[in-house]
Design a protein around this motif. Structure first.
Motif: not given
Length: 234
Positions: A56-57, A127-130, A225-226, A230-231
């Motif tokens: 993942p990124p 959450r999974t993506y960012y 949003v990222s 993460a939070g």
């Protein structure tokens, strides 16, 4: 502020046409569509970054992609404008434009969007993506600044403002379509909202004559949003 109607008069070069297999096409708009299509294909295929982008990124891999997009989405269309169109970059949104309207509109837009973004960041797929791209924060901010300023120039400056001078205000909506395609693979709610969001960013560029304000708002929203994702994932 909300009902201003900027003029984007076409000059002789904007009105120039070319005939291809019987089709009479506006030359600049045709070139803009072709260039946008090919740079998006190069970006999607990662032609120039085959081994450098993590999955993942991460913030670092996003920074690499941002650097690539500055070239593909920024330098390439700018070169087409200057060397091919023989035109001025401010005519394609690289200017502050109506900065008073720009500041007021992005302040209003962020006041509306920040609560929505904070809620969106709590969703599992968001959450999974960012979340993985949130750290280190400085790399994330620089990556978003590179990526989104270049994207705003490609879609709302180079493509949209060229189309508007050829086909009128419908160019705002037309230019949002390839923007939507760049969101394939992102969280579903975000993907399905992108046509509306892309049209709003296009309207903002049309209203102010500048890509600066849309880029600034876009950078704030994507960074927020990222960090929020993460939070929420912690």
């Amino acid at each position: 502020m909300f009902v201003g109607s900027p003029a984007y008069p076409a000059d002789d070069a904007d009105r120039q046409t070319v005939v291809i297999a019987g089709l009479r096409l506006p030359l600049r708009a045709t070139i803009a569509i072709a260039v946008t299509t090919f740079v998006l294909l190069f970006d999607y295929s990662r032609t120039f970054l085959p081994e450098l982008v993590e999955s993942p990124p991460s913030a670092v891999s996003s920074l690499i992609v941002g650097g690539e997009r500055i070239v593909l989405f920024g330098v390439v269309p700018a070169a087409v404008i200057v060397l091919g169109f023989r035109d001025r970059l401010p005519r394609y949104g690289l200017t502050l434009g109506d900065w008073r309207a720009g500041v007021a509109l992005i302040a209003l837009g962020l006041a509306v969007m920040i609560p929505v973004v904070l809620w969106f960041a709590t969703l599992p797929d968001a959450r999974t993506y960012y979340a993985p791209v949130a750290n280190p924060l400085l790399a994330l901010i620089v990556a978003n600044a590179l990526d989104l300023s270049a994207a705003e120039f490609l879609f709302r400056g180079f493509l949209m403002l060229t189309l508007i001078r050829a086909i009128g205000p419908i160019g705002v909506l037309v230019a949002a379509v390839p923007f939507v395609m760049t969101h394939l693979g992102k969280p579903e709610l975000e993907l399905f909202s992108t046509l509306g969001g892309g049209t709003i960013y296009g309207w903002l560029a049309w209203r102010t004559g500048s890509i600066v304000w849309g880029a600034a708002a876009h950078i704030v929203i994507l960074t927020l949003v990222s960090v929020a994702a993460a939070g929420a994932a912690a």
